[in-house]
Design a protein around this motif. Structure first.
Motif, PDB file in Angstrom:
ATOM      1  N   PRO A 161      53.938  15.635  59.031  1.00  0.00           N
ATOM      2  CA  PRO A 161      54.584  16.848  58.517  1.00  0.00           C
ATOM      3  C   PRO A 161      53.650  17.686  57.653  1.00  0.00           C
ATOM      4  O   PRO A 161      52.804  17.151  56.931  1.00  0.00           O
ATOM      5  N   ALA A 162      53.808  18.978  57.725  1.00  0.00           N
ATOM      6  CA  ALA A 162      53.008  19.885  56.898  1.00  0.00           C
ATOM      7  C   ALA A 162      53.436  19.768  55.449  1.00  0.00           C
ATOM      8  O   ALA A 162      54.598  19.471  55.138  1.00  0.00           O
ATOM      9  N   SER A 163      52.488  19.983  54.555  1.00  0.00           N
ATOM     10  CA  SER A 163      52.791  19.930  53.128  1.00  0.00           C
ATOM     11  C   SER A 163      53.811  21.003  52.775  1.00  0.00           C
ATOM     12  O   SER A 163      53.707  22.151  53.221  1.00  0.00           O
ATOM     13  N   ALA A 164      54.785  20.620  51.974  1.00  0.00           N
ATOM     14  CA  ALA A 164      55.837  21.557  51.581  1.00  0.00           C
ATOM     15  C   ALA A 164      55.773  21.893  50.102  1.00  0.00           C
ATOM     16  O   ALA A 164      56.705  22.479  49.544  1.00  0.00           O
ATOM     17  N   GLN A 166      55.788  19.785  47.544  1.00  0.00           N
ATOM     18  CA  GLN A 166      56.746  18.973  46.809  1.00  0.00           C
ATOM     19  C   GLN A 166      55.987  17.950  45.943  1.00  0.00           C
ATOM     20  O   GLN A 166      54.808  18.106  45.675  1.00  0.00           O
ATOM     21  N   ARG A 168      53.791  14.896  45.188  1.00  0.00           N
ATOM     22  CA  ARG A 168      52.644  14.569  46.028  1.00  0.00           C
ATOM     23  C   ARG A 168      52.132  13.174  45.770  1.00  0.00           C
ATOM     24  O   ARG A 168      51.961  12.751  44.626  1.00  0.00           O
ATOM     25  N   ARG A 190      56.534  11.132  57.384  1.00  0.00           N
ATOM     26  CA  ARG A 190      57.782  11.774  57.833  1.00  0.00           C
ATOM     27  C   ARG A 190      58.979  11.316  57.005  1.00  0.00           C
ATOM     28  O   ARG A 190      59.841  12.108  56.632  1.00  0.00           O
ATOM     29  N   ALA A 193      58.702  12.833  53.529  1.00  0.00           N
ATOM     30  CA  ALA A 193      58.959  14.278  53.558  1.00  0.00           C
ATOM     31  C   ALA A 193      60.457  14.563  53.486  1.00  0.00           C
ATOM     32  O   ALA A 193      60.885  15.533  52.845  1.00  0.00           O
ATOM     33  N   ARG A 194      61.252  13.720  54.127  1.00  0.00           N
ATOM     34  CA  ARG A 194      62.707  13.895  54.091  1.00  0.00           C
ATOM     35  C   ARG A 194      63.273  13.601  52.711  1.00  0.00           C
ATOM     36  O   ARG A 194      64.392  14.003  52.390  1.00  0.00           O
ATOM     37  N   GLY A 196      61.579  14.560  50.004  1.00  0.00           N
ATOM     38  CA  GLY A 196      60.989  15.538  49.106  1.00  0.00           C
ATOM     39  C   GLY A 196      59.642  15.151  48.548  1.00  0.00           C
ATOM     40  O   GLY A 196      59.276  15.561  47.440  1.00  0.00           O
ATOM     41  N   ASP A 198      55.434  14.912  49.525  1.00  0.00           N
ATOM     42  CA  ASP A 198      54.306  15.150  50.421  1.00  0.00           C
ATOM     43  C   ASP A 198      53.349  13.966  50.353  1.00  0.00           C
ATOM     44  O   ASP A 198      53.062  13.459  49.272  1.00  0.00           O
TER      45      ASP A 198
END
Length: 409
Positions: A161-164, A166, A168, A190, A193-194, A196, A198
């Motif tokens: 997943p791309a960094s959002a 969040q 880290r 993944r 990421a869900r 929150g 990165d």
């Protein structure tokens, strides 16, 4: 126990550490009850108490022999004895010191030296492992059945997943895991990421150093540790929350960086910081709200194999199981869950007969409840167990990522 360590060795930091560990041991023998090799061989010298005695004698001046070396080699360093010990004896640390001391004084047979040289020159380097594994897969039909069974099937890692922007965390890329089971870290990314978080894998970081360290190539091991620290340090200074290590064996090693590099004036402080940030995935997930992951379990029967490095090395017992239960999985009973599967780093290569016996015992226990799949937390255990059963063996994080076992390519 009383000790009379050789004065020259006692004057060193390792000598003082070994002396303190030996003095903590009261030779009660509780450790023999949970030692896998003692259970298999029934020889006191192939149990923790006997190995402690041999190390003591060597450090006190008795010349080590090839027999001494073999008894120490047969130790899995599973650390079940540490969990059992009422006196808190740090057996694994003493074993590392004793093995290194004996290694410098007992010359191995040519075959063993060559095997260790090859492992040290290949396994810590993904760029060397990848083409060799590809070649072996291409030649699979021509290989002996025993070798065919050891070859992991190629798996798709899936998207990262791309960094959002969040929370880290860093993640260790590792060596063999990055080639044999590349989906493990991608899955972790993944899943987090869900929640929150990165996850960042720094390419310059590689093997944790455990392989070289436990094969007594201290300089190579320390170089690997320093390289990882250098690679991670800018992100640590930038405020990363933790360093995730998805292979529990590597996690045990990284959590000991501060101790191993304590005498290095340039790296001691940084190593201690890295060790303090190191986390197994379950330490993160057990503390999070898992509602965003849904209920992927749907009552599916899973046998969880807790690696020795997780339950004895990191002392993270009975943490993964509640997480899986929260997510709807039905965990089957696993008799003698504290015992080693026989993987133990390079043990399955250096001690194949004992390793095979331990694998057979472990698989019998894991499949006794007729699970749909077996989950574990360490790449070595995963590959080792997968080579001996038709039941799918996965990293437990993979169960959280999808509603079905990850597909083979």
């Amino acid at each position: 126990m009383q000790t009379e360590i050789l004065p020259d060795f006692l004057a060193t930091p390792e000598g003082q550490e070994a002396d303190a560990i030996l003095r903590a041991c009261v030779h009660c023998g509780f450790c023999t009850a949970t030692c896998p090799t003692y259970q298999l061989l029934g020889d006191e010298l192939d149990g923790p108490r006997g190995r402690i005695y041999q190390i003591k004698m060597v450090l006190e001046g008795q010349a080590p022999t090839r027999v001494t070396q073999q008894h120490l080699d047969r130790c899995l360093t599973c650390r079940a004895c540490e969990t059992t010990c009422p006196s808190g004896v740090r057996y694994a640390r003493l074993a590392d010191i004793g093995r290194h001391y004996v290694e410098e004084r007992v010359r191995r047979p040519v075959r063993e030296r060559l095997l260790r040289w090859l492992m040290l020159r290949v396994l810590p380097y993904p760029r060397r492992v990848r083409p060799l594994l590809g070649l072996a897969r291409a030649l699979r039909p021509a290989l002996p059945h025993s070798l065919q069974a050891k070859l992991p099937q190629p798996r798709s890692a899936g998207p990262w997943p791309a960094s959002a922007g969040q929370r880290r965390m860093l993640v260790l890329g590792g060596c063999v895991q990055s080639v044999a089971t590349p989906g493990t870290n991608a899955t972790a990314a993944r899943v987090l990421a869900r929640l929150g978080i990165d996850l960042l894998e720094v390419p310059e970081a590689g093997c944790c150093g455990a392989l070289a360290y436990h094969l007594n190539d201290r300089e190579a091991a320390l170089d690997a540790m320093r390289r990882n620290i250098d690679a991670w340090w800018p992100e640590i200074q930038a405020g990363c929350e933790a360093i995730l290590i998805t292979a529990s064996g590597c996690g045990t090693m990284v959590k000991e960086y501060g101790e191993v590099l304590a005498e290095d004036p340039s790296y001691a402080e940084k190593a201690a910081r890295v060790a303090a940030l190191a986390r197994d995935p379950v330490e993160i997930l057990a503390a999070e709200d898992l509602a965003p992951l849904g209920a992927p379990g749907r009552g599916r029967k899973v046998a969880f194999h807790s690696p020795c490095s997780l339950q004895h090395g990191q002392q993270l017992k009975n943490l993964v199981e509640p997480v899986l239960t929260r997510l709807g999985f039905a965990l089957t009973s696993v008799p003698d869950a504290h015992l080693c599967c026989g993987s133990a780093g390079t043990y399955s290569v250096t001690q194949p007969e004992l390793s095979a016996q331990l694998k057979a015992r472990k698989l019998s226990a894991l499949t006794s409840g007729a699970p749909e799949m077996i989950a574990t937390a360490n790449v070595g255990c995963q590959l080792h167990l997968d080579s001996g059963t038709e039941v799918p063996v996965v990293h437990w994080l993979e169960l959280l990522d999808a509603n079905e076992v990850p597909a083979y390519e």
